[in-house]
Design a protein around this motif. Structure first.
Motif, PDB file in Angstrom:
ATOM      1  N   LEU A 119      59.973  52.472 -12.384  1.00 36.25           N
ATOM      2  CA  LEU A 119      61.217  52.757 -13.091  1.00 36.25           C
ATOM      3  C   LEU A 119      61.060  52.433 -14.574  1.00 36.25           C
ATOM      4  N   SER A 120      61.709  53.232 -15.423  1.00 40.98           N
ATOM      5  CA  SER A 120      61.711  52.910 -16.842  1.00 40.98           C
ATOM      6  C   SER A 120      62.604  51.707 -17.124  1.00 40.98           C
ATOM      7  N   TYR A 121      63.735  51.621 -16.410  1.00 37.64           N
ATOM      8  CA  TYR A 121      64.666  50.511 -16.610  1.00 37.64           C
ATOM      9  C   TYR A 121      65.094  49.950 -15.259  1.00 37.64           C
ATOM     10  N   ARG A 122      65.073  48.621 -15.169  1.00 38.19           N
ATOM     11  CA  ARG A 122      65.458  47.925 -13.941  1.00 38.19           C
ATOM     12  C   ARG A 122      66.474  46.853 -14.316  1.00 38.19           C
ATOM     13  N   ALA A 138      65.562  41.113 -15.905  1.00 37.57           N
ATOM     14  CA  ALA A 138      66.000  42.499 -16.051  1.00 37.57           C
ATOM     15  C   ALA A 138      65.775  42.945 -17.488  1.00 37.57           C
ATOM     16  N   ASP A 139      65.527  44.229 -17.668  1.00 40.58           N
ATOM     17  CA  ASP A 139      65.429  44.756 -19.031  1.00 40.58           C
ATOM     18  C   ASP A 139      66.621  45.645 -19.368  1.00 40.58           C
ATOM     19  N   LEU A 165      61.884  57.387 -10.453  1.00 44.92           N
ATOM     20  CA  LEU A 165      63.217  57.546 -11.022  1.00 44.92           C
ATOM     21  C   LEU A 165      63.287  56.849 -12.379  1.00 44.92           C
ATOM     22  N   TYR A 166      64.273  57.207 -13.160  1.00 45.49           N
ATOM     23  CA  TYR A 166      64.362  56.713 -14.525  1.00 45.49           C
ATOM     24  C   TYR A 166      64.869  55.276 -14.598  1.00 45.49           C
ATOM     25  N   ALA A 167      65.900  54.964 -13.821  1.00 46.74           N
ATOM     26  CA  ALA A 167      66.504  53.633 -13.890  1.00 46.74           C
ATOM     27  C   ALA A 167      67.240  53.331 -12.601  1.00 46.74           C
ATOM     28  N   HIS A 213      55.700  47.157 -15.930  1.00 51.84           N
ATOM     29  CA  HIS A 213      56.003  48.562 -15.681  1.00 51.84           C
ATOM     30  C   HIS A 213      56.012  49.294 -17.004  1.00 51.84           C
ATOM     31  N   ARG A 214      55.876  50.599 -16.940  1.00 50.92           N
ATOM     32  CA  ARG A 214      55.874  51.384 -18.166  1.00 50.92           C
ATOM     33  C   ARG A 214      57.221  52.083 -18.329  1.00 50.92           C
ATOM     34  N   ARG A 215      57.576  52.341 -19.571  1.00 52.98           N
ATOM     35  CA  ARG A 215      58.873  52.939 -19.875  1.00 52.98           C
ATOM     36  C   ARG A 215      58.676  54.382 -20.291  1.00 52.98           C
ATOM     37  N   LEU A 216      59.395  55.280 -19.622  1.00 49.91           N
ATOM     38  CA  LEU A 216      59.337  56.702 -19.935  1.00 49.91           C
ATOM     39  C   LEU A 216      60.735  57.158 -20.340  1.00 49.91           C
ATOM     40  N   ASP A 217      60.975  57.262 -21.631  1.00 49.47           N
ATOM     41  CA  ASP A 217      62.288  57.668 -22.103  1.00 49.47           C
ATOM     42  C   ASP A 217      62.371  59.189 -22.178  1.00 49.47           C
ATOM     43  N   PRO A 218      63.584  59.738 -21.964  1.00 52.08           N
ATOM     44  CA  PRO A 218      63.736  61.198 -22.070  1.00 52.08           C
ATOM     45  C   PRO A 218      63.400  61.679 -23.463  1.00 52.08           C
ATOM     46  N   ALA A 219      62.878  62.882 -23.548  1.00 48.43           N
ATOM     47  CA  ALA A 219      62.548  63.451 -24.851  1.00 48.43           C
ATOM     48  C   ALA A 219      63.810  63.687 -25.661  1.00 48.43           C
TER      49      ALA A 219
END
Length: 373
Positions: free
Chosen positions: A37-40, A74-75, A303-305, A367-373
């Motif tokens: 997940l990008s955000y947890r 948590a981030d 999933l994103y978050a 974990h790595r963070r993948l933000d939407p473009a």
């Protein structure tokens, strides 16, 4: 048997990733390797309490936000509730602590125009935070069917739930009204906030996700086989937008995960002192295993978050007598300890449950963070 079923949800990471990949459309972005997940994070409610002692308090809020960042690891935090001042102060504190913020106004049982005005004021603050460099998303609301008058019959959310469960509503009329109000809310959100926008949908809601940048669902399903969760969630990935589990959680007794979003409905409030119905067995282990099992699924799917519901419930205290242990009927990952048996007093405090510790271990993983473009 119930505990055995929950333990099955904790597949090895490789096995879950394989199940997710096999069930996702070949060649889709979601089918590519996107582990984690990008955000947890966790949901944090700012709605005022039933007493002065359990109401929102700035000092307590700051302590809680520090615990979410430093102890829970948590981030991200989903700040939700009503009262623009409480929402603003909590979102600002979270942003200053370096947390990613999901800001969701949730004014309920008021005229629709007041709900939209409340959204606009909250959204303007989210935009100020965003311009100052904070990582912030705005959710225009949550499950409007329950919280906005006039979509289904009922004077409040509880009465609307009863009408939905008994079939006392017109499904076509409900969908027309829900769709119209979601569109209004999206328009208001866009007018004041220029970052990523979403809406906290209930499972099964038909939402025009073209109005939003992210697809969000409040997810309370229970399956022994994790692959069933993948099948349910993959339909949201077909929108080719980041998918957010805006809420997921369980109450704190054996069998609670099977009851999903209705797990709270085990308290008899008609008694002189609210009392747990039946003979429930408290189980912090059950709650913890369900949460971490679902996190494994969400991460395997890329999933994103995901936001655990909920951090603390001050008006649902833990008591030694199971008949009055209202914490069993709560989704919080910490248990509220009142100052006396029947009175919170100003000295109430919370203690971590097993779920808190299990999530802290999970959230502390890299974990790595993948933000939407």
């Amino acid at each position: 048997m119930q505990d055995e079923g929950i333990s099955r949800a904790r597949f090895l990471a490789a096995g879950l990733a394989g199940a997710a990949g096999a069930l996702l459309p070949a060649g889709s972005a979601a089918a590519k390797e996107r582990w984690g997940l990008s955000y947890r994070g966790v949901c944090y409610e700012v709605t005022d309490g039933e007493t002065a002692e359990t109401g929102w308090n700035a000092t307590r809020m700051r302590t809680d936000i520090r615990a979410i960042k430093d102890r829970l690891h948590a981030d991200s935090v989903s700040v939700f509730g009503d009262g623009a001042g409480r929402l603003k102060a909590t979102a600002t504190e979270a942003a200053e602590r370096g947390l990613h913020v999901w800001l969701q106004p949730r004014l309920a049982d008021r005229p629709p125009h007041e709900i939209l005005d409340h959204l606009a004021e909250t959204g303007r603050h989210a935009e100020r935070l965003r311009r100052q460099g904070a990582r912030v998303h705005l959710s225009v609301g949550c499950e409007f069917v329950l919280f906005v008058p006039g979509i289904v019959p009922g004077a409040d959310a509880v009465e609307r739930i009863r009408n939905l469960m008994s079939g006392n509503y017109d499904p076509q009329q409900m969908m027309r009204r829900l769709t119209a109000f979601i569109a209004q809310a999206a328009k208001v959100g866009r007018s004041v906030f220029h970052g990523p926008l979403t809406y906290g949908a209930a499972e099964g809601d038909e939402v025009d996700w073209r109005l939003f940048d992210l697809v969000s669902v409040n997810y309370y399903s229970y399956f022994q086989d994790p692959a069933r969760h993948v099948r349910e969630l993959r339909k949201y990935q077909r929108r080719h937008k980041p998918v957010v589990v805006s809420e997921f959680g369980s109450c704190t007794y054996k069998g609670a995960p099977q009851k999903g979003g209705m797990g709270w409905d085990v308290v008899d409030y008609d008694k002189p002192k609210p009392e747990i119905k039946g003979h429930l067995v408290r189980s912090e282990r059950t709650q913890a295993a369900y949460l971490t099992g679902l996190l494994d699924v969400f991460e395997a799917m890329g999933l994103y978050a995901a936001m655990t519901y909920n951090f603390v419930t001050p008006d649902a205290p833990h008591r030694r007598d199971p008949r009055y242990d209202l914490d069993m009927a709560g989704y919080s990952i910490v248990k509220t300890i009142w100052g006396t048996e029947n009175d919170p007093t100003s000295h109430w405090h919370w203690q971590p449950k097993e779920a808190f510790h299990a999530l802290a271990r999970h959230y502390a993983r890299p974990h790595r963070r993948l933000d939407p473009a």
